[in-house]
Design a protein around this motif. Structure first.
Motif, short mmCIF file in Angstrom:
data_model
loop_
_atom_site.label_atom_id
_atom_site.label_comp_id
_atom_site.label_asym_id
_atom_site.label_seq_id
_atom_site.Cartn_x
_atom_site.Cartn_y
_atom_site.Cartn_z
N TRP A 7 0.95 -1.31 -0.09
CA TRP A 7 0.07 -0.15 0.01
C TRP A 7 0.94 1.16 0.03
O TRP A 7 0.64 2.14 -0.68
CB TRP A 7 -0.90 0.21 1.05
CG TRP A 7 -2.01 -1.02 1.30
CD1 TRP A 7 -2.24 -2.03 1.85
CD2 TRP A 7 -3.30 -0.95 0.26
NE1 TRP A 7 -3.32 -2.90 1.44
CE2 TRP A 7 -4.16 -1.91 0.59
CE3 TRP A 7 -3.68 0.07 -0.89
CZ2 TRP A 7 -5.18 -2.24 -0.21
CZ3 TRP A 7 -4.84 -0.42 -1.45
CH2 TRP A 7 -5.55 -1.38 -1.32
N LEU A 8 1.78 1.31 0.55
CA LEU A 8 2.99 2.26 0.67
C LEU A 8 3.38 2.86 -0.62
O LEU A 8 3.51 3.90 -0.81
CB LEU A 8 3.79 2.17 1.89
CG LEU A 8 4.80 3.22 2.27
CD1 LEU A 8 3.78 4.32 2.89
CD2 LEU A 8 5.72 2.82 3.40
N VAL A 9 3.97 1.65 -1.06
CA VAL A 9 4.69 1.76 -2.42
C VAL A 9 3.51 2.33 -3.51
O VAL A 9 3.78 3.17 -4.30
CB VAL A 9 5.17 0.40 -3.03
CG1 VAL A 9 5.59 0.46 -4.43
CG2 VAL A 9 6.42 0.20 -2.26
N LEU A 10 2.26 1.73 -3.38
CA LEU A 10 1.12 2.13 -4.40
C LEU A 10 0.80 3.71 -4.05
O LEU A 10 0.75 4.41 -5.14
CB LEU A 10 -0.16 1.32 -4.08
CG LEU A 10 -1.11 1.80 -4.66
CD1 LEU A 10 -1.02 1.68 -6.25
CD2 LEU A 10 -2.39 1.07 -4.36
N GLY A 11 0.81 3.97 -2.81
CA GLY A 11 0.57 5.46 -2.53
C GLY A 11 1.71 6.27 -3.11
O GLY A 11 1.42 7.37 -3.63
N PHE A 12 3.11 5.92 -2.83
CA PHE A 12 4.01 6.73 -3.27
C PHE A 12 4.15 6.87 -4.87
O PHE A 12 4.27 7.94 -5.41
CB PHE A 12 5.31 6.37 -2.68
CG PHE A 12 5.48 6.81 -1.32
CD1 PHE A 12 5.52 8.25 -1.01
CD2 PHE A 12 5.86 6.07 -0.35
CE1 PHE A 12 5.61 8.86 0.04
CE2 PHE A 12 5.92 6.37 1.00
CZ PHE A 12 5.93 7.70 1.27
N ILE A 13 3.75 5.71 -5.62
CA ILE A 13 3.60 5.84 -6.82
C ILE A 13 2.59 6.60 -7.54
O ILE A 13 2.88 7.54 -8.61
CB ILE A 13 3.46 4.34 -7.50
CG1 ILE A 13 4.72 3.55 -7.33
CG2 ILE A 13 2.99 4.37 -9.11
CD1 ILE A 13 4.55 2.07 -7.63
N LEU A 14 1.41 6.70 -6.72
CA LEU A 14 0.28 7.62 -7.40
C LEU A 14 0.87 9.06 -6.96
O LEU A 14 0.41 9.77 -7.70
CB LEU A 14 -1.02 7.17 -6.46
CG LEU A 14 -1.60 5.69 -6.99
CD1 LEU A 14 -2.64 5.32 -5.86
CD2 LEU A 14 -2.12 6.07 -8.35
#
Length: 159
Positions: A7-14
């Motif tokens: 979720w953290l990686v997805l959040g930073f990618i977004l």
């Protein structure tokens, strides 16, 4: 199994995608993903609850953006419009115009991109602090008239 760091990686990618897309859409999905990452680290929640939480938070953030935050950022400066939108606007003299040099008028809201404009009068005396109305535009200078003289002109027209 989705781990919190996913979720953290997805959040930073977004959030990174938002830097290249000027719509403020992926920002809210990224913020929701980061919050879900924090919640899943703190609480033992299932994958379906994580996804539902992410969707609900994203919807709440989008709704808040369009309903409350975006209307505050509406541009009221009239920038990009023709110069004729300035005629009739009222401002205050901050530098008195003289016969040999232009003065400066300040508007409470920037008009056509600027809050202060060079101005002149047509033989009328105005002092610093006087309220004036724009009557014409000559080049980059505004022709202004005091509010008092405009009131007299309007009275004589109505008689």
């Amino acid at each position: 199994m989705i781990e919190p760091w996913h979720w953290l990686v997805l959040g930073f990618i977004l959030l990174i995608v938002e830097m290249f897309v000027p719509t403020f859409a992926s920002l809210w999905f990224g913020a929701a993903a980061i919050i879900v990452a924090a919640l899943s680290w703190l609480l033992p929640i299932s994958v379906s609850v994580q996804i539902i939480t992410w969707l609900v938070l994203s919807a709440i953030f989008l709704l808040a953006w369009f309903k409350f935050i975006k209307p505050l950022s509406v541009d009221r400066t009239k920038a990009g419009l023709g110069g004729s939108v300035i005629v009739g606007e009222t401002g205050m003299i901050i530098v008195q115009p003289q016969a040999d040099r232009a003065g400066t008028v300040r508007f409470s809201v920037p008009i056509v991109g600027a809050a202060e404009w060079m101005c002149r009068t047509r033989g009328e005396q105005v002092a610093v602090g006087d309220r004036v109305v724009v009557t014409d535009i000559v080049g980059n200078e505004l022709i202004v008239s005091s509010m008092k003289s405009q009131a007299v002109i309007n009275e004589s027209r109505s008689v």
